[in-house]
Design a protein around this motif. Structure first.
Motif, PDB file in Angstrom:
ATOM      1  N   LEU A   1     -26.182  95.928  31.087  1.00 30.08           N
ATOM      2  CA  LEU A   1     -24.753  96.275  31.026  1.00 30.08           C
ATOM      3  C   LEU A   1     -24.476  97.558  31.809  1.00 30.08           C
ATOM      4  CD1 LEU A   1     -23.704  95.593  27.299  1.00 30.08           C
ATOM      5  CD2 LEU A   1     -23.149  94.229  29.315  1.00 30.08           C
ATOM      6  N   VAL A   2     -25.390  98.524  31.695  1.00 30.01           N
ATOM      7  CA  VAL A   2     -25.233  99.762  32.469  1.00 30.01           C
ATOM      8  C   VAL A   2     -25.285  99.429  33.964  1.00 30.01           C
ATOM      9  CG1 VAL A   2     -26.270 101.998  33.041  1.00 30.01           C
ATOM     10  CG2 VAL A   2     -26.238 101.231  30.654  1.00 30.01           C
ATOM     11  N   ALA A   3     -26.277  98.604  34.330  1.00 29.99           N
ATOM     12  CA  ALA A   3     -26.500  98.306  35.749  1.00 29.99           C
ATOM     13  C   ALA A   3     -25.295  97.630  36.393  1.00 29.99           C
ATOM     14  CB  ALA A   3     -27.739  97.420  35.891  1.00 29.99           C
ATOM     15  N   LYS A   4     -24.596  96.826  35.612  1.00 29.97           N
ATOM     16  CA  LYS A   4     -23.431  96.103  36.160  1.00 29.97           C
ATOM     17  C   LYS A   4     -22.435  97.058  36.823  1.00 29.97           C
ATOM     18  CE  LYS A   4     -19.258  93.901  34.344  1.00 29.97           C
ATOM     19  NZ  LYS A   4     -19.040  92.646  35.069  1.00 29.97           N
ATOM     20  N   TYR A   5     -22.168  98.170  36.126  1.00 27.37           N
ATOM     21  CA  TYR A   5     -21.181  99.120  36.679  1.00 27.37           C
ATOM     22  C   TYR A   5     -21.631  99.616  38.042  1.00 27.37           C
ATOM     23  CZ  TYR A   5     -19.060  99.223  32.055  1.00 27.37           C
ATOM     24  OH  TYR A   5     -18.434  98.862  30.889  1.00 27.37           O
ATOM     25  N   ALA A   6     -22.915  99.947  38.146  1.00 30.51           N
ATOM     26  CA  ALA A   6     -23.418 100.505  39.405  1.00 30.51           C
ATOM     27  C   ALA A   6     -23.473  99.428  40.492  1.00 30.51           C
ATOM     28  CB  ALA A   6     -24.805 101.105  39.176  1.00 30.51           C
ATOM     29  N   ILE A   7     -23.973  98.254  40.129  1.00 34.72           N
ATOM     30  CA  ILE A   7     -24.146  97.198  41.141  1.00 34.72           C
ATOM     31  C   ILE A   7     -22.792  96.797  41.723  1.00 34.72           C
ATOM     32  CG2 ILE A   7     -24.816  94.773  41.449  1.00 34.72           C
ATOM     33  CD1 ILE A   7     -27.158  95.309  39.502  1.00 34.72           C
TER      34      ILE A   7
ATOM     35  N   PRO B   1     -19.621  90.451  42.554  1.00 32.78           N
ATOM     36  CA  PRO B   1     -19.373  90.251  41.117  1.00 32.78           C
ATOM     37  C   PRO B   1     -20.696  90.176  40.353  1.00 32.78           C
ATOM     38  CG  PRO B   1     -18.156  88.649  42.431  1.00 32.78           C
ATOM     39  CD  PRO B   1     -19.067  89.379  43.377  1.00 32.78           C
ATOM     40  N   CYS B   2     -20.768  90.878  39.243  1.00 32.98           N
ATOM     41  CA  CYS B   2     -22.019  90.922  38.476  1.00 32.98           C
ATOM     42  C   CYS B   2     -21.719  90.625  37.010  1.00 32.98           C
ATOM     43  CB  CYS B   2     -22.647  92.311  38.639  1.00 32.98           C
ATOM     44  SG  CYS B   2     -24.153  92.544  37.692  1.00 32.98           S
ATOM     45  N   GLU B   3     -22.326  89.551  36.516  1.00 38.25           N
ATOM     46  CA  GLU B   3     -22.183  89.215  35.091  1.00 38.25           C
ATOM     47  C   GLU B   3     -23.456  89.644  34.382  1.00 38.25           C
ATOM     48  OE1 GLU B   3     -21.856  84.987  34.929  1.00 38.25           O
ATOM     49  OE2 GLU B   3     -20.087  84.962  36.209  1.00 38.25           O
ATOM     50  N   VAL B   4     -23.318  89.982  33.114  1.00 35.68           N
ATOM     51  CA  VAL B   4     -24.515  90.324  32.330  1.00 35.68           C
ATOM     52  C   VAL B   4     -24.498  89.439  31.093  1.00 35.68           C
ATOM     53  CG1 VAL B   4     -25.846  92.181  31.287  1.00 35.68           C
ATOM     54  CG2 VAL B   4     -24.200  92.702  33.076  1.00 35.68           C
ATOM     55  N   GLU B   5     -25.599  88.784  30.845  1.00 35.22           N
ATOM     56  CA  GLU B   5     -25.576  87.822  29.741  1.00 35.22           C
ATOM     57  C   GLU B   5     -26.849  87.892  28.903  1.00 35.22           C
ATOM     58  OE1 GLU B   5     -23.798  84.283  30.789  1.00 35.22           O
ATOM     59  OE2 GLU B   5     -24.083  83.414  28.810  1.00 35.22           O
ATOM     60  N   ILE B   6     -26.661  87.695  27.616  1.00 39.31           N
ATOM     61  CA  ILE B   6     -27.808  87.615  26.697  1.00 39.31           C
ATOM     62  C   ILE B   6     -28.565  86.320  27.010  1.00 39.31           C
ATOM     63  CG2 ILE B   6     -28.380  87.203  24.276  1.00 39.31           C
ATOM     64  CD1 ILE B   6     -26.179  89.194  23.582  1.00 39.31           C
ATOM     65  N   ALA B   7     -29.869  86.443  27.201  1.00 40.01           N
ATOM     66  CA  ALA B   7     -30.655  85.310  27.697  1.00 40.01           C
ATOM     67  C   ALA B   7     -30.533  84.077  26.803  1.00 40.01           C
ATOM     68  CB  ALA B   7     -32.121  85.720  27.832  1.00 40.01           C
TER      69      ALA B   7
ATOM     70  N   TYR C   1     -30.916 100.382  39.242  1.00 35.35           N
ATOM     71  CA  TYR C   1     -30.170 101.180  40.221  1.00 35.35           C
ATOM     72  C   TYR C   1     -30.836 101.097  41.597  1.00 35.35           C
ATOM     73  CZ  TYR C   1     -26.978 103.339  36.818  1.00 35.35           C
ATOM     74  OH  TYR C   1     -25.989 103.544  35.901  1.00 35.35           O
ATOM     75  N   LEU C   2     -32.175 101.118  41.611  1.00 29.16           N
ATOM     76  CA  LEU C   2     -32.877 100.957  42.890  1.00 29.16           C
ATOM     77  C   LEU C   2     -32.492  99.621  43.531  1.00 29.16           C
ATOM     78  CD1 LEU C   2     -36.488 102.211  42.050  1.00 29.16           C
ATOM     79  CD2 LEU C   2     -34.825 103.345  43.530  1.00 29.16           C
ATOM     80  N   LEU C   3     -32.459  98.598  42.692  1.00 32.17           N
ATOM     81  CA  LEU C   3     -32.096  97.277  43.218  1.00 32.17           C
ATOM     82  C   LEU C   3     -30.664  97.298  43.757  1.00 32.17           C
ATOM     83  CD1 LEU C   3     -32.700  94.258  43.618  1.00 32.17           C
ATOM     84  CD2 LEU C   3     -31.886  93.871  41.289  1.00 32.17           C
ATOM     85  N   GLY C   4     -29.748  97.901  42.998  1.00 31.67           N
ATOM     86  CA  GLY C   4     -28.339  97.975  43.433  1.00 31.67           C
ATOM     87  C   GLY C   4     -28.220  98.704  44.764  1.00 31.67           C
ATOM     88  N   LEU C   5     -28.935  99.806  44.888  1.00 25.47           N
ATOM     89  CA  LEU C   5     -28.871 100.585  46.135  1.00 25.47           C
ATOM     90  C   LEU C   5     -29.496  99.801  47.287  1.00 25.47           C
ATOM     91  CD1 LEU C   5     -29.803 104.151  44.843  1.00 25.47           C
ATOM     92  CD2 LEU C   5     -27.569 103.395  45.659  1.00 25.47           C
ATOM     93  N   TYR C   6     -30.573  99.089  46.968  1.00 23.16           N
ATOM     94  CA  TYR C   6     -31.240  98.307  48.009  1.00 23.16           C
ATOM     95  C   TYR C   6     -30.298  97.206  48.535  1.00 23.16           C
ATOM     96  CZ  TYR C   6     -34.868  95.558  50.304  1.00 23.16           C
ATOM     97  OH  TYR C   6     -35.623  94.873  51.227  1.00 23.16           O
ATOM     98  N   LEU C   7     -29.629  96.549  47.601  1.00 21.87           N
ATOM     99  CA  LEU C   7     -28.682  95.506  48.021  1.00 21.87           C
ATOM    100  C   LEU C   7     -27.561  96.116  48.859  1.00 21.87           C
ATOM    101  CD1 LEU C   7     -28.404  93.442  44.708  1.00 21.87           C
ATOM    102  CD2 LEU C   7     -29.354  92.657  46.884  1.00 21.87           C
ATOM    103  N   ALA C   8     -27.102  97.288  48.443  1.00 22.55           N
ATOM    104  CA  ALA C   8     -26.021  97.964  49.185  1.00 22.55           C
ATOM    105  C   ALA C   8     -26.507  98.322  50.594  1.00 22.55           C
ATOM    106  CB  ALA C   8     -25.581  99.214  48.427  1.00 22.55           C
TER     107      ALA C   8
END
Ligand code: F6R
Length: 614
Positions: free
Chosen positions: A311-317, A324-330, A415-422
């Protein structure tokens, strides 16, 4: 869910197995048991409750000395956690002793068959059917390895099985499907276990086992096959941590030790990811840039604390990548027919890499053609192995059942993943990525600052230890922090605790607020937007109704003073990075309240560390 171990070698097998179980007790502690093979006779001891009960039993009724043994620590699924249902289970002909982690779904029909062939069952477990069938196979003349492969082909569900045969004094056979199993390779001795922690004292050389494989182990070596009997190559690796990481090192609880390890753990997550050319290099991301550029939706799937990290990561990504980034309970994801296409990127977050619901989400997404990136802490675990790519958090073993360094390192990795994608997609310039990286790299020192000032939180825990209900409020990334603060308190202090988005309170939950109810509020840093001021208004709303407000806010922010009963100051950080700091006092608060209440912080009731059943 359970911890299992097998040992063959020159040492006292009972001691090796009991010590191994102690290091895996976090996986389940409803009962424990051991079986040894000595002079062609199998002997077992098993006891409901924690390992200490088994150890007491072993003093009263010692086992014969042996160099081959298997052991188990249980989180009960089928059958009450009593002595009879504890593992190991012995076949009624006395040939086989077996331990199991997982669930055998078709056990009822197999049990009827085994009974018709003369097996006499003693327990209510699904496991016993595997022991009885193996017993019948070896009695018919099939050797243990072939017998194991034969029954594994018939079992449905998730299982790791470890078995010994009274007629084979130097051999252990183990098998896995959907549950973890690792082989430890020593000199003249061998181990099989759910987790390397079980044998790390003796060897750091391990072999990863693949899905649907059987390993046959003697003191001099091992052989791996698939369930059909074809030889396959196990994947050897060196464990990059040692025994001290699996011990408490002077702390009262593993959880407390792991809270205090967070500066180093976050640092290790970030280590080596950013090169001198100011480029993020995530070597483990083996997905082509062209595929990452095509991604039109990200779905983060996880459970519990890892879900909150998502949920935290969604905001950053979303902020950095504009995807668009969804977060879901597995456990919800798979059963709602989610829209997953080849342009979807599924990101799983799992400390253990074993969580069954998350694993099933990986499989489902890959069947739909999506690429999967795992964020995981456990080298070679099933989830990263079945994913297209992995970012390991390198946090070291997390043994306390309540996840702490797991959470903060998962955020750092996401966050590393989000930055990498960016970076790949060009939605952030190099200097923007550099600025976030610089701030991320400053976080370990700031987390340390929080940890250096825990006296206030300890005093707060002392004052609030008898409270019955606690609320946690936050907005934006502060909301998942609130959820995490509440979860920690529930799971180890057994207190009613809820986390809410602060703005949602007046749509219902504010009715819960009573005179003197403790309410923790995470206040975002003062910035350009109105978030900060909105949260200050929310604090006033609950204070006006009698709440005792404990406000987490960045140092120097005096605007909260008129409305806060207690202020916990945090080092300065930007909004997106504040969760790495704000979570820490909440972890300490939960740990301290639970300690004061006399609970077993590392092994809270009804829980187990990794949930390998759906
Ligand atoms: C809470 C906790 C659990 C786990 C969850 C997922 O403190 O530990 O909620 O976070 O079971 O586990 P992993 O991350 O291993 O998939």
């Amino acid at each position: 869910m359970c911890g299992i171990i097998g040992y063959v070698g020159p040492r006292n097998a009972e001691t090796v197995v009991i010590d191994g179980l102690r290091r895996m007790e976090y996986r389940g502690y409803d009962s424990a048991g051991i079986a040894v093979l000595s002079d062609g006779v199998l002997s077992a001891r098993k006891k409901a409750g924690k390992l200490i009960n088994l150890e007491t039993e072993l003093e009263v009724e010692p086992l014969p000395s042996a160099q081959l043994a298997i052991g188990h620590t249980r989180w009960a699924t089928h059958g009450a956690p009593n002595d009879v249902n504890a593992h190991p289970h012995l076949s009624s002909n006395g040939r086989i002793a077996l331990v199991h982690n997982g669930i055998i779904e078709n056990f009822a029909e197999l049990r009827a068959e085994a009974e018709s062939r003369g097996a006499v069952f003693r327990s209510e477990t699904d496991t016993e059917v595997a022991a009885q069938l193996l017993g019948l196979e070896v009695a018919d003349g099939t050797e243990l390895g072939d017998a194991m492969r034969a029954i594994c082909r018939r079992l449905e569900g998730a299982f790791t099985l470890v078995a010994i045969d009274a007629a084979e004094p130097d051999r252990i056979v183990a098998a896995r499907r959907n549950s973890p199993l690792v082989v430890g390779v020593g000199e003249g001795e061998m181990f099989v276990a759910s987790d390397v922690a079980a044998f790390i004292e003796f060897t750091r050389e391990a072999v990863e086992m693949g899905q649907d494989e059987v390993v046959e182990v003697t003191r001099d070596g091992f052989r791996v096959t698939d369930f059909a009997g074809h030889e396959v190559q196990g994947k050897p690796y060196h464990v990059d941590w040692d025994l001290s990481a699996a011990e408490k090192g002077g702390y009262d609880w593993f959880m407390r030790k792991e809270i205090y390890e967070q500066p180093k753990a976050v640092q290790d997550t970030l280590l080596g990811r950013y090169n001198a050319k100011r480029e993020l290099t995530l070597d483990e991301i083996r997905i082509a840039d062209s595929d990452l550029k095509r991604v039109d939706k990200i779905i983060v799937v996880a459970c519990g604390t890892a879900f909150y990290a998502g949920l935290v990561a969604k905001y950053a990504i979303e902020h950095w990548c504009r995807i668009p980034c969804e977060v879901e309970i597995a456990s919800e994801f798979r059963y709602r027919d989610p829209i997953v296409t080849p342009n979807t990127l599924l990101v799983t977050i799992s400390q253990s890499g074993e969580t069954a619901d998350t694993l099933m989400a990986v499989r489902h997404a890959r069947e739909q053609g999506a690429k999967v990136v795992a964020i995981c802490n456990t080298n070679g675990a099933t989830i990263p192995r079945e994913s297209d790519a992995v970012i390991y958090t390198h946090a070291g073993p997390e043994i306390g059942v309540a996840s702490t360094k797991g959470f903060t390192t998962q955020i750092a990795a996401a966050y590393l993943l989000g930055l990498y994608l960016a970076q790949v997609r060009g939605t952030k310039f190099g200097d923007e990525v550099a600025a976030v990286m610089a701030e991320l790299e400053s976080m370990p020192a700031k987390i340390q600052q929080v940890l250096d000032n825990t006296g206030q939180i300890h005093a707060l825990a002392q004052r609030l230890r008898d409270t019955k209900s606690v609320l946690f409020l936050g907005r934006h990334v502060g909301y998942p922090v609130a959820l995490e603060g509440a979860l920690k308190l529930k799971e180890i202090a057994y207190l009613h605790a809820e986390g809410f988005p602060a703005g949602e309170l007046k749509h219902g939950p504010i009715a819960l607020v009573e005179q003197d109810m403790p309410i923790f509020v995470v206040v975002p840093p003062r910035g350009r937007d109105q978030l900060h001021d909105k949260v200050i208004s929310n604090i006033q709303e609950v204070r006006a109704r009698g709440a005792h407000t404990i406000v987490l806010v960045e140092e120097g922010d005096t605007t909260v003073e008129p409305y806060a009963d207690e202020i916990v100051y945090l080092p300065k950080a930007s909004t997106l990075l504040q969760p790495l700091l704000a979570t820490v006092p909440l972890q300490i608060f939960a740990c301290q309240v639970a300690t004061l209440l006399g609970h077993d912080v590392d092994q809270p009731r009804n829980l187990a560390k990794s949930v390998t059943v759906e």
